[in-house]
Design a protein around this motif. Structure first.
Motif, PDB file in Angstrom:
ATOM      1  N   UNK A 301       0.828  -1.208   0.000  1.00 22.35           N
ATOM      2  CA  UNK A 301       0.000   0.000   0.000  1.00 22.35           C
ATOM      3  C   UNK A 301       0.862   1.258   0.000  1.00 22.35           C
ATOM      4  N   UNK A 302       1.960   1.209   0.751  1.00 25.29           N
ATOM      5  CA  UNK A 302       2.879   2.350   0.774  1.00 25.29           C
ATOM      6  C   UNK A 302       3.569   2.524  -0.579  1.00 25.29           C
ATOM      7  N   UNK A 303       3.991   1.413  -1.171  1.00 25.47           N
ATOM      8  CA  UNK A 303       4.615   1.485  -2.496  1.00 25.47           C
ATOM      9  C   UNK A 303       3.619   2.033  -3.509  1.00 25.47           C
ATOM     10  N   UNK A 304       2.384   1.572  -3.429  1.00 26.93           N
ATOM     11  CA  UNK A 304       1.344   2.041  -4.362  1.00 26.93           C
ATOM     12  C   UNK A 304       1.130   3.542  -4.226  1.00 26.93           C
ATOM     13  N   UNK A 305       1.047   4.031  -2.992  1.00 22.82           N
ATOM     14  CA  UNK A 305       0.833   5.462  -2.771  1.00 22.82           C
ATOM     15  C   UNK A 305       1.974   6.288  -3.359  1.00 22.82           C
ATOM     16  N   UNK A 306       3.185   5.780  -3.264  1.00 24.78           N
ATOM     17  CA  UNK A 306       4.356   6.518  -3.758  1.00 24.78           C
ATOM     18  C   UNK A 306       4.515   6.419  -5.268  1.00 24.78           C
ATOM     19  N   UNK A 307       4.253   5.261  -5.834  1.00 29.91           N
ATOM     20  CA  UNK A 307       4.621   4.998  -7.226  1.00 29.91           C
ATOM     21  C   UNK A 307       3.448   4.926  -8.203  1.00 29.91           C
ATOM     22  N   UNK A 308       2.258   4.588  -7.728  1.00 30.85           N
ATOM     23  CA  UNK A 308       1.167   4.211  -8.647  1.00 30.85           C
ATOM     24  C   UNK A 308      -0.063   5.103  -8.572  1.00 30.85           C
ATOM     25  N   UNK A 309      -0.379   5.607  -7.373  1.00 35.95           N
ATOM     26  CA  UNK A 309      -1.641   6.317  -7.184  1.00 35.95           C
ATOM     27  C   UNK A 309      -1.745   7.582  -8.025  1.00 35.95           C
ATOM     28  N   UNK A 310      -0.603   8.180  -8.359  1.00 41.72           N
ATOM     29  CA  UNK A 310      -0.630   9.390  -9.166  1.00 41.72           C
ATOM     30  C   UNK A 310      -1.315   9.195 -10.507  1.00 41.72           C
ATOM     31  N   UNK A 311      -1.213   7.995 -11.054  1.00 42.13           N
ATOM     32  CA  UNK A 311      -1.866   7.701 -12.339  1.00 42.13           C
ATOM     33  C   UNK A 311      -3.155   6.892 -12.160  1.00 42.13           C
ATOM     34  N   UNK A 312      -3.091   5.872 -11.318  1.00 42.61           N
ATOM     35  CA  UNK A 312      -4.226   4.948 -11.208  1.00 42.61           C
ATOM     36  C   UNK A 312      -5.201   5.334 -10.104  1.00 42.61           C
ATOM     37  N   UNK A 313      -4.915   6.398  -9.355  1.00 43.08           N
ATOM     38  CA  UNK A 313      -5.773   6.943  -8.307  1.00 43.08           C
ATOM     39  C   UNK A 313      -5.737   6.081  -7.051  1.00 43.08           C
ATOM     40  N   UNK A 314      -5.946   6.727  -5.925  1.00 41.10           N
ATOM     41  CA  UNK A 314      -5.891   6.031  -4.643  1.00 41.10           C
ATOM     42  C   UNK A 314      -6.958   4.963  -4.528  1.00 41.10           C
ATOM     43  N   UNK A 315      -8.088   5.176  -5.202  1.00 40.20           N
ATOM     44  CA  UNK A 315      -9.185   4.199  -5.142  1.00 40.20           C
ATOM     45  C   UNK A 315      -9.094   3.144  -6.239  1.00 40.20           C
ATOM     46  N   UNK A 316      -7.996   3.169  -7.027  1.00 39.95           N
ATOM     47  CA  UNK A 316      -7.791   2.151  -8.047  1.00 39.95           C
ATOM     48  C   UNK A 316      -8.683   2.258  -9.259  1.00 39.95           C
ATOM     49  N   UNK A 317      -9.362   3.376  -9.413  1.00 38.42           N
ATOM     50  CA  UNK A 317     -10.313   3.511 -10.520  1.00 38.42           C
ATOM     51  C   UNK A 317      -9.705   4.157 -11.770  1.00 38.42           C
ATOM     52  N   UNK A 318      -8.431   4.465 -11.724  1.00 40.31           N
ATOM     53  CA  UNK A 318      -7.791   5.067 -12.884  1.00 40.31           C
ATOM     54  C   UNK A 318      -8.190   6.519 -13.065  1.00 40.31           C
ATOM     55  N   UNK A 319      -7.680   7.102 -14.142  1.00 41.12           N
ATOM     56  CA  UNK A 319      -7.983   8.499 -14.431  1.00 41.12           C
ATOM     57  C   UNK A 319      -8.269   8.659 -15.920  1.00 41.12           C
ATOM     58  N   UNK A 320      -9.517   8.967 -16.220  1.00 41.62           N
ATOM     59  CA  UNK A 320      -9.908   9.176 -17.609  1.00 41.62           C
ATOM     60  C   UNK A 320      -9.637   7.962 -18.477  1.00 41.62           C
ATOM     61  N   UNK A 321      -9.374   8.223 -19.738  1.00 37.92           N
ATOM     62  CA  UNK A 321      -9.079   7.142 -20.672  1.00 37.92           C
ATOM     63  C   UNK A 321      -7.592   6.824 -20.726  1.00 37.92           C
ATOM     64  N   UNK A 322      -6.790   7.667 -20.132  1.00 39.14           N
ATOM     65  CA  UNK A 322      -5.340   7.490 -20.241  1.00 39.14           C
ATOM     66  C   UNK A 322      -4.823   6.396 -19.316  1.00 39.14           C
ATOM     67  N   UNK A 323      -5.320   6.375 -18.090  1.00 32.93           N
ATOM     68  CA  UNK A 323      -4.787   5.463 -17.083  1.00 32.93           C
ATOM     69  C   UNK A 323      -5.881   4.499 -16.652  1.00 32.93           C
ATOM     70  N   UNK A 324      -5.737   3.227 -16.988  1.00 38.38           N
ATOM     71  CA  UNK A 324      -6.828   2.275 -16.761  1.00 38.38           C
ATOM     72  C   UNK A 324      -7.050   1.968 -15.283  1.00 38.38           C
ATOM     73  N   UNK A 325      -8.250   1.547 -14.930  1.00 42.60           N
ATOM     74  CA  UNK A 325      -8.528   1.177 -13.537  1.00 42.60           C
ATOM     75  C   UNK A 325      -7.830  -0.128 -13.176  1.00 42.60           C
ATOM     76  N   UNK A 326      -7.506  -0.273 -11.915  1.00 37.70           N
ATOM     77  CA  UNK A 326      -6.948  -1.519 -11.396  1.00 37.70           C
ATOM     78  C   UNK A 326      -7.983  -2.277 -10.572  1.00 37.70           C
TER      79      UNK A 326
END
Length: 406
Positions: A301-326
């Motif tokens: 979760x800490x790694x995700x917050x640092x490396x991934x959430x900026x694109x895929x969002x903290x809730x894992x739903x992605x951002x727009x059409x550019x970054x897919x949901x997880x």
């Protein structure tokens, strides 16, 4: 004299009609080769189109895809339409030898004679390229073609697709493309010890041999790999390589580039209609998570917050059409964890298509994350939000670290 002129005029009109019919047949054949993704296997990297030379890897050894150009010595120049139909329909070469099922005749047998004739008409127009075919490099005893007779008796059901009169024309068209020319089951199913596909249920997902990607279950019903997808989502992915539910990557990105982006929207919609009708799956039977999975996910979760959430969002739903949901992403929660591991390590590269010419790509993190951290973040995204997939271990990450991401 008038009768003679009329006669020659009729001959000219007949010739023009024949020429128009031939052009139409070739154009249809070209479209069908795109639907069948023929060039992907029959064109070597940096090679000439359809001239063969591409290595098809199998668990039993390597098979070189043959030359399909019109060269008489090394290609199809000496073949007839009957020969070609026999290869597609029966898995037999023009000299009646059995073809190895790395050539997906197990699916192509469903293709109609009219369509194989059109494909052959197109292939005959290709410039001849003299490139000799290479014998398969298979381990013994798989190198013994005589064994294919037994394999065929056990695992090959020959026969063209027969439309279901209880279904709509769109459903039947989709079934024809998915089951036959599109040969989707060749990747989206498991295989037994002898390389035969699991056919019940249909399109249940499976590990692609040698390539080490997991092709997801294609059911859109409850517990299916595409549960929650709409038919529009399926069409968008096949047409552009991206959808609101996820993006194509790995082998599927190549399929979109070489094949599905070129198909008519009506055919893509028909395929989606058929996939929508696949039966719902039973709840998946997955392996247990490791005893330390909770601690691993907490670190992840800490790694995700640092490396991934900026694109895929903290809730894992992605951002727009550019970054897919997880969250709910079929490639994240597939049974093995291979896809998520490989994308984290080597990056995710959506295909560049006419509908998405400048796709966003995910950078590789193999140089940034240790095996422990990569296992932690993959475990986290597989168990966060609505995801309920088992954990992965640092040993799992280590096993795939040296494999290229393409």
């Amino acid at each position: 004299m008038k009768r003679l002129l009329r006669f020659f005029g009729m001959l000219a009109l007949a010739g023009m009609a024949c020429a128009a019919h031939a052009d139409e047949l070739v154009a249809r054949g070209r479209y069908l080769t795109l639907a069948g993704d023929c060039a992907s296997c029959h064109t070597a990297r940096n090679g000439q189109s359809f001239a063969g030379g591409h290595v098809v890897p199998t668990p039993f050894g390597a098979i070189m895809a043959p030359n399909l150009t019109a060269d008489r010595e090394t290609g199809l120049g000496g073949w007839t339409a009957d020969d070609f139909y026999r290869a597609m329909h029966s898995g037999k070469s023009h000299d009646d030898t059995s073809l190895y099922p790395a050539f997906p005749f197990t699916s192509y047998t469903k293709v109609t004679r009219a369509d194989t004739d059109a494909i052959f008409a197109y292939l005959k127009t290709l410039p001849p390229v003299k490139l000799a075919n290479t014998e398969p490099a298979l381990r013994w005893p798989y190198s013994m073609r005589s064994l294919l007779g037994s394999w065929r008796m056990l695992y090959f059901d020959e026969g063209e697709y027969r439309p279901d009169p209880k279904r709509s024309p769109a459903w039947n068209r989709g079934a024809y493309l998915v089951q036959g020319l599109g040969h989707c089951n060749e990747c989206h199913s498991g295989r037994n010890t002898f390389g035969a596909m699991v056919t019940e249920p249909f399109l249940p997902g499976g590990l692609i041999p040698v390539q080490n990607w997991y092709a997801p279950d294609l059911s859109m019903g409850p517990n299916g790999g595409l549960s929650g997808w709409s038919e529009a989502d399926v069409v968008a992915l096949l047409k552009t390589g991206r959808s609101r539910k996820g993006s194509a990557f790995g082998p599927m990105a190549d399929v979109v580039i070489q094949s599905t982006q070129h198909l008519d929207d009506s055919d893509l919609a028909a395929m989606a209609t058929y996939l929508k009708s696949l039966p719902e799956r039973p709840p998946p039977r997955q392996r247990e998570s490791a005893a330390d999975a909770a601690d691993l996910a907490k670190t992840g979760q800490k790694v995700y917050a640092d490396q991934c959430a900026g694109c895929h969002a903290a809730d894992g739903r992605g951002k727009g059409e550019a970054y897919p949901p997880l969250d709910g992403n079929s490639s994240v929660v597939e049974p093995t964890g291979i896809n998520a591991i490989r994308i984290v390590l080597s990056g995710g590269f959506a295909p560049a298509t006419a509908g998405n010419p400048r796709p966003y790509s995910m950078p590789p993190f193999s140089q940034t994350l240790s095996d422990d951290d990569a296992a932690a973040v993959v475990t986290y995204i597989r168990q966060a939000w609505s995801n309920k997939a088992p954990s992965v271990s640092p040993n799992d990450v280590r096993a795939y670290r040296s494999i290229p991401g393409g």
